[in-house]
Design a protein around this motif. Structure first.
Motif, short mmCIF file in Angstrom:
data_model
loop_
_atom_site.label_atom_id
_atom_site.label_comp_id
_atom_site.label_asym_id
_atom_site.label_seq_id
_atom_site.Cartn_x
_atom_site.Cartn_y
_atom_site.Cartn_z
N UNK A 193 28.85 -51.39 -39.36
CA UNK A 193 29.11 -50.39 -40.26
C UNK A 193 30.19 -49.62 -40.26
N UNK A 194 30.33 -48.79 -41.22
CA UNK A 194 31.38 -47.93 -41.28
C UNK A 194 31.27 -46.57 -40.78
N UNK A 195 30.62 -46.64 -39.75
CA UNK A 195 30.30 -45.46 -39.02
C UNK A 195 31.64 -44.55 -38.35
N UNK A 196 31.61 -43.33 -38.51
CA UNK A 196 32.60 -42.59 -37.94
C UNK A 196 32.08 -42.31 -36.44
N UNK A 197 32.92 -42.16 -35.30
CA UNK A 197 32.61 -42.03 -34.02
C UNK A 197 31.90 -40.74 -33.84
N UNK A 198 32.50 -39.75 -34.96
CA UNK A 198 31.73 -38.36 -34.69
C UNK A 198 30.28 -38.48 -34.78
N UNK A 199 29.84 -39.48 -35.87
CA UNK A 199 28.64 -39.54 -36.21
C UNK A 199 27.56 -40.30 -35.26
N UNK A 200 28.46 -41.40 -34.66
CA UNK A 200 27.66 -41.88 -33.48
C UNK A 200 27.16 -41.16 -32.46
N UNK A 201 28.07 -39.99 -32.38
CA UNK A 201 28.01 -38.98 -30.90
C UNK A 201 26.76 -38.13 -31.47
N UNK A 202 26.22 -37.99 -32.46
CA UNK A 202 25.25 -37.17 -32.86
C UNK A 202 23.84 -37.76 -32.56
N UNK A 203 23.77 -38.89 -32.28
CA UNK A 203 22.85 -39.58 -31.81
C UNK A 203 22.30 -39.45 -30.62
N UNK A 204 21.89 -38.17 -30.26
CA UNK A 204 21.93 -37.45 -28.93
C UNK A 204 20.28 -37.84 -28.32
#
Length: 760
Positions: A498-509
């Protein structure tokens, strides 16, 4: 129907539908920002939260000055009026009491219950004056518009309102809209929204939705005191924030109570949002009270960042990244429980697939290469990384089989065994870290390498590859899942498509245990900055040094310096700074070093001391902390090995550093005193590589001080846990000094297979 809805609201919309994805919100031209009562008012519900309001005004003004058309639907008049009226009542009570009591002591200063409409009447002018004063600081003009439900039911009034707002927007004025709470009747129960064709103006949620549709707004941002929409009331054990909400998901939501102030609740917000969405306006519900994000929440939403809950009519076919993460973690636990032989079988099967299906892989890779060449934006070094060949695939397969052998005794290995009391045995064993997120750029060979290391170590894996290698990555991921399927753990390795930004993935802490970036130093720095709650394994820079000692061999110097700089200049283990002992200057060795670098077309940047020795020096280095990544390097002079160490500690990145000398004592001091992940004597810096270290493959090179350092292979993806086995009769016996009485009898550790225990 949607056409009936539009007929009620006025003329048909100019734009066809809402935005399908968050990233498209950057295109929003006309934006309505709804400020809930909890956002505007203080915690004591008497007065305004001026700090929050100021930061919101700043963001709205900034977006307005970018050329967007901003409108604000605001609460706060009642709270502001309540503050004013309370002050007036207290003042009048104290005056009356002082006049009639005959003494100064004040008694019975209780406040009467204030009627909301009176508070609104007293607070509306002050609220507007405050907005006007704040927006004036940003050279932005505002206008007040008060509306009631009747204004939307009367065609003439609705047209007048529409015309007024459009004229204000045309003149670059921010309309500030509120219900005229001084005259509105008390809200009727459940009259907020009746069906999809009628929306009554009961609160500012419904007002904002009605206004957004009426004005054909592109985006409605509804700020409240919660992070967004949860699947159950926030604070409950299983409550999860919903990233994207689709119209068909209402049945999966359990609503809680309304906010601490105001008359709308989350259910009203969702109904209003869905109504606006059907009218063609995108909606985001987010938190406007969190001090950590209030200063940029609106601009983050407009930039497409994952903030709050985004309402979308377009549900993708595949799972969301959150669902993929949960699938990977669940399947990863099964992977970790497999027998080591089974994990090795999966890896060997993947190695076979790389060679058996090489035509399919190479065809996909050719598509990626053709697209990259035609686009013309990838440098030659990146194109080289993107390219696959039969030889590369064969080499990959060999490396995978090496890892398969090492996987036999990785997970579940007993590192320490101690009998702490009679019939009480303690073990420290190796276990997987959990769920890894690996983000890599245009380097498709990274996918099978990292997947294999994750499988061997029993870790679940979430992969995010560069779009340049999309076709190759898709095929390689399919082959990886095909290999995993042989033991029922297909979902343990997931590819984020999907069109996930890297910054958004890094929030899945709360889901991801470790992030491993594979790419440019800029990528690593961006991830380290974004991943505030997740450990990052890697290095942001590869500033590697080669120190040529006064007792170095000329033949070794030429070979090592050439290989360290010229073999692959873009690699993180390439030499960036060449340190020369002062005694070598103006000697044949120095001349040969310079001649070799010139022959290899290496551009030299002189350090401050080196430049001072030369009459005509090369261009002076702008910084001693530069990672050139090309056929360029810095050259500097030092007086001794100790000074070389001090220079490296000051300017290096703790990656890989080299000494060239024939003096063993000097070399040993260098190796012992230098604090870098890799320290070499008479060897090229290019040896800092997992494959050359015999690790089979690596997930990256770490310069961290804890956990793994240097090239990280299988062992670096493991952690440990303590296992205590008792008979149920032994209890913790603490002495009067507070120390438990232990036998501390150390036993042989051994390496039992999963599910088996050593006889000891």
């Amino acid at each position: 129907s949607i056409m009936q809805l539009l007929q009620i609201c006025g003329q048909g919309r100019a734009h066809s539908s809402s935005f399908a994805h968050r990233s498209e919100l950057r295109q929003a031209k006309r934006i309505v920002v709804k400020l809930g009562s909890a956002v505007v008012t203080r915690g004591d519900e008497c007065g305004l939260a001026l700090g929050r309001l100021a930061s919101i005004v700043e963001q709205v003004a900034m977006l307005q000055n970018q050329g967007r058309e901003m409108m604000i639907v605001t609460s706060g008049a009642v709270a502001f009026g309540k503050q004013r009226l309370r002050h007036e009542i207290l003042l009048s009570q104290s005056v009356r009491q002082a006049l009639h009591s005959g003494h100064s002591q004040l008694n019975d200063m209780s406040l009467p219950v204030l009627e909301a409409r009176a508070c609104a009447a007293a607070g509306q002018s002050g609220l507007m004056a405050l907005y006007e004063a704040m927006f004036t600081q940003y050279s932005t003009c505002t206008a007040q518009v008060l509306v009631t439900n009747l204004d939307f039911h009367d065609d003439q009034k609705r047209q007048n309102l529409n015309s007024t707002l459009r004229e204000l927007l045309r003149m670059n004025i921010v309309p500030i809209i509120n219900t005229n709470d001084a005259v509105v009747p008390p809200p009727e129960p459940n009259s907020d929204l009746q069906g999809v064709n009628v929306i009554s103006i009961k609160d500012n949620d419904s007002l904002a939705a009605r206004l957004a549709v009426e004005m054909k707004a592109d985006l409605l941002i509804a700020l409240s005191d919660v992070e967004g929409l949860y699947n159950s009331p926030p604070g409950t054990d299983d409550a999860k924030l919903i990233d994207i909400f689709y119209p068909g998901d209402q049945q999966s939501i359990t609503y809680g109570t309304k906010s601490r102030v105001g008359i709308g609740g989350m259910e009203a917000k969702v109904k209003a949002a869905l109504w606006a969405l059907q009218g063609g306006t995108s909606v985001v519900i987010a938190n406007g009270t969190n001090p950590k994000v209030t200063g940029h929440v609106i601009t983050d939403i407009v930039e497409g960042k994952k903030v709050g809950t985004f309402f979308s009519e377009f549900k993708p076919a595949g799972p969301s990244v959150e669902e993929q993460t949960e699938m990977a973690r669940s399947s990863g636990r099964t992977l970790a429980s497999l027998h080591p032989v089974q994990r090795s079988e999966i890896i060997c099967h993947l190695a076979d697939l790389l060679t058996e299906r090489k035509e399919e892989i190479l065809a996909a890779n050719k598509m990626d290469m053709d697209l990259a060449v035609s686009a013309g934006h990838l440098p030659p070094a990146m194109l080289k990384r993107l390219s696959l060949s039969p030889a590369k695939l064969n080499s990959l397969a060999v490396g995978l089989r090496q890892i398969a052998m090492a996987a036999q005794d990785s997970v579940g290995r007993v590192l320490r065994r101690t009998r702490v009391a009679h019939n009480l045995e303690l073990e420290q064993i190796t276990v997987p870290i959990g769920l890894l997120l690996v983000i890599f750029e245009a380097r498709p060979d990274c996918l099978p390498q990292v997947s294999t290391l994750a499988i061997a170590s029993g870790n679940a894996l979430l992969l995010k590859g560069g779009k340049e290698a999309a076709n190759t990555n898709r095929v390689l991921h399919q082959l990886t899942q095909e290999a995993l399927s042989m033991h029922g753990v297909k979902e343990a390795v997931q590819m984020v498509s999907t069109r996930e930004e890297v910054e958004d993935l890094c929030r899945l802490d709360k889901m991801i245990d470790l992030i491993v970036p594979r790419g440019s130093s800029q990528l690593v720095r961006d991830i380290q900055r974004a991943a505030k709650g997740i450990p990052v394994l890697g290095h942001s820079e590869g500033i590697c040094h080669v120190y040529v000692d006064s007792e170095a061999s000329i033949d070794k110097v030429i070979k090592i310096v050439r290989d360290s700089k010229c073999d692959y200049p873009a690699a993180c283990n390439a030499m960036e700074t060449l340190l020369i002992h002062r005694d070598i200057l103006r000697t044949p060795m120095f001349d040969q070093i310079i001649d070799m670098l010139r022959t290899e077309r290496v551009k030299i940047h002189a350090g401050p001391r080196f430049a001072s020795y030369l009459t005509f020096s090369p261009s002076e280095a702008k910084s001693m902390r530069t990672e050139y990544g090309e056929l360029e390097c810095c050259m500097e002079v030092v007086d001794s090995m100790q000074e070389a160490i001090e220079h490296i500690h000051k300017y290096g990145s703790s990656h890989t550093d080299v000494i060239i000398t024939e003096n063993e004592d000097t070399a040993e001091k260098f190796l012992q005193q230098l604090d870098s992940a890799c320290v070499f004597w008479n060897a090229s810096s290019r040896f800092a590589d997992g494959y050359r270290f015999g690790l089979g493959a690596e997930v990256g090179i770490s310069t961290a001080r804890i956990h793994a350092r240097g090239p990280v292979g299988l062992e670096g993806l493991l952690t440990t846990k303590w296992v205590l086995r008792g008979d149920g009769h032994t209890v913790a016996d603490f002495s009067e000094h507070g120390t438990m009485k232990y036998l501390h009898e150390n036993l042989p550790a051994g390496q039992p297979l999963a599910g088996q225990r050593d006889s000891n």
